[in-house]
Scaffold this active site. Structure first.
Site, PDB file in Angstrom:
ATOM      1  N   LYS A  33     -18.232   3.589   7.066  1.00 57.32           N
ATOM      2  CA  LYS A  33     -18.075   4.465   8.236  1.00 57.32           C
ATOM      3  C   LYS A  33     -18.804   3.877   9.442  1.00 57.32           C
ATOM      4  O   LYS A  33     -18.287   3.868  10.562  1.00 57.32           O
ATOM      5  CB  LYS A  33     -18.609   5.867   7.924  1.00 57.32           C
ATOM      6  CG  LYS A  33     -17.663   6.675   7.024  1.00 57.32           C
ATOM      7  CD  LYS A  33     -18.308   7.932   6.445  1.00 57.32           C
ATOM      8  CE  LYS A  33     -17.383   8.572   5.404  1.00 57.32           C
ATOM      9  NZ  LYS A  33     -17.956   9.711   4.697  1.00 57.32           N
ATOM     10  N   GLN A  85     -23.379  12.950   4.354  1.00 55.25           N
ATOM     11  CA  GLN A  85     -22.617  12.475   3.200  1.00 55.25           C
ATOM     12  C   GLN A  85     -22.894  13.354   1.976  1.00 55.25           C
ATOM     13  O   GLN A  85     -24.041  13.633   1.636  1.00 55.25           O
ATOM     14  CB  GLN A  85     -22.972  11.010   2.911  1.00 55.25           C
ATOM     15  CG  GLN A  85     -22.162  10.362   1.822  1.00 55.25           C
ATOM     16  CD  GLN A  85     -20.687  10.162   2.169  1.00 55.25           C
ATOM     17  OE1 GLN A  85     -20.316  10.056   3.327  1.00 55.25           O
ATOM     18  NE2 GLN A  85     -19.841  10.127   1.158  1.00 55.25           N
ATOM     19  N   ASP A  95     -16.255  16.464   9.973  1.00 55.93           N
ATOM     20  CA  ASP A  95     -15.712  16.502   8.609  1.00 55.93           C
ATOM     21  C   ASP A  95     -14.754  17.684   8.433  1.00 55.93           C
ATOM     22  O   ASP A  95     -13.950  17.698   7.499  1.00 55.93           O
ATOM     23  CB  ASP A  95     -16.860  16.695   7.596  1.00 55.93           C
ATOM     24  CG  ASP A  95     -17.299  15.390   6.954  1.00 55.93           C
ATOM     25  OD1 ASP A  95     -16.455  14.505   6.750  1.00 55.93           O
ATOM     26  OD2 ASP A  95     -18.507  15.273   6.649  1.00 55.93           O
TER      27      ASP A  95
END
Ligand code: GUN
Length: 297
Positions: free
Chosen positions: A53, A97, A120
């Site tokens: 990422k 994460q 997200d």
């Protein structure tokens, strides 16, 4: 005849080229998208996702604000970092994460993220907006699935889509998106899961099958209708002594049997995976654009 491969890497590359133009346009107005990335612990799979990422951000000119924290980090410490990122004007997106260590509540951390920075799309506010068809951040993996279908010229209107898997991250939001009254929706959607007695009975009726169950060979060729489109969201490590790392990655669809029946299929790796990261970048750019609009610049 073997199915056409839907090349996620190439599709992701195309989308990134268009994102680059939007990042350049923001730069002309003195703005740079910023993504706060938080990793707790050293899980190898999570570390490699986070590295990918950050690399992708670099390549596109998105600033990443990196927090790599030890496994022993407390929930309060993590919440303080999330709050710092919420307040940071140079940060337009926040990614914590998952999974988090057992002593930290993923729910509390997810809910602490400012919904306007929740790139997200995991926050209940964004999921609620999604359900109601309102403006929100679309969760990245389901969004990637829709982008793959679009790139493959697969329309969804009037089609029967069968999703195998009911996770909050993929199955549930994807079902919502596919049934939405919109250009990328208007499908008839069936969701199968571990308590569905006969999954094959459903998948055999599907024009589009999306496997997101987290288990290899959940869908095989004999479970597909000839000519169906097969999208594989799974990423599973299976032991393989012939590989340097000692494992290889397989999806949730048995690729070899499915490609003989399907008309189109995504490989693993190189299918949905590259799109997930790309849609995270897309949400971060979108967030920066929305901020600029709000500021009237
Ligand atoms: N862990 C696995 N996939 C994801 C994702 O898309 N976002 C976050 N935050 N964690 C993940």
């Amino acid at each position: 005849m073997a199915a056409e491969l839907l090349d996620g890497k190439a599709i992701a590359q195309d989308i990134r080229e268009r994102l680059r133009e939007r990042v350049e346009d923001l730069a002309r107005h003195g703005a740079q998208p910023g993504l706060g990335v938080v990793l707790v612990g050293e899980d190898p799979a999570s570390t490699s996702y986070v590295n990918a990422k950050e690399r992708a951000c670099d390549e596109l000119g998105i600033k990443s604000v990196d927090h790599r924290l030890p496994e022993s980090t407390s929930e309060a410490e993590l919440l303080a970092i999330v709050e710092e990122l919420n307040q940071d004007e140079t940060v337009h997106g926040i990614l914590v994460q998952l999974p988090l260590p057992d002593h930290i509540s993923a729910d509390r951390v997810t809910m602490a993220i400012d919904p306007d920075k929740d790139v997200d799309g995991f926050h209940p506010v964004n999921l609620g907006r999604l359900l109601r068809g309102q403006e929100c951040f679309w969760p990245c993996t389901p969004h990637g699935v829709l982008e793959i279908l679009r790139a493959g010229g697969v329309t969804t209107e009037g089609k029967h889509a069968v999703i195998v898997g009911r996770s909050n991250i993929v199955g549930k939001p994807l079902a919502t998106m596919l049934m939405q009254k919109s250009e990328t929706g208007n499908a008839t959607v069936t969701v199968c899961h571990t308590r569905t007695p006969n999954i094959a009975e459903h998948t055999r009726q599907a024009d589009i099958v999306i496997a997101a169950a987290g288990k290899p060979a959940t869908v095989t060729g004999e479970m597909l209708k000839p000519g169906a489109v097969a999208i594989d969201v799974g990423v599973n490590r299976v032991e393989d002594a012939t590989k340097k790392k000692g494992y290889r990655l397989v999806g949730d669809i048995d690729f070899d049997s499915a490609r003989e029946v399907a008309s189109m299929i995504t490989p693993v790796p190189g299918g949905v995976g590259p799109l997930t990261i790309t849609m995270l970048l897309a949400n971060t750019v979108l967030s920066a654009e929305r901020r600029r609009e709000r500021a009237g610049r």
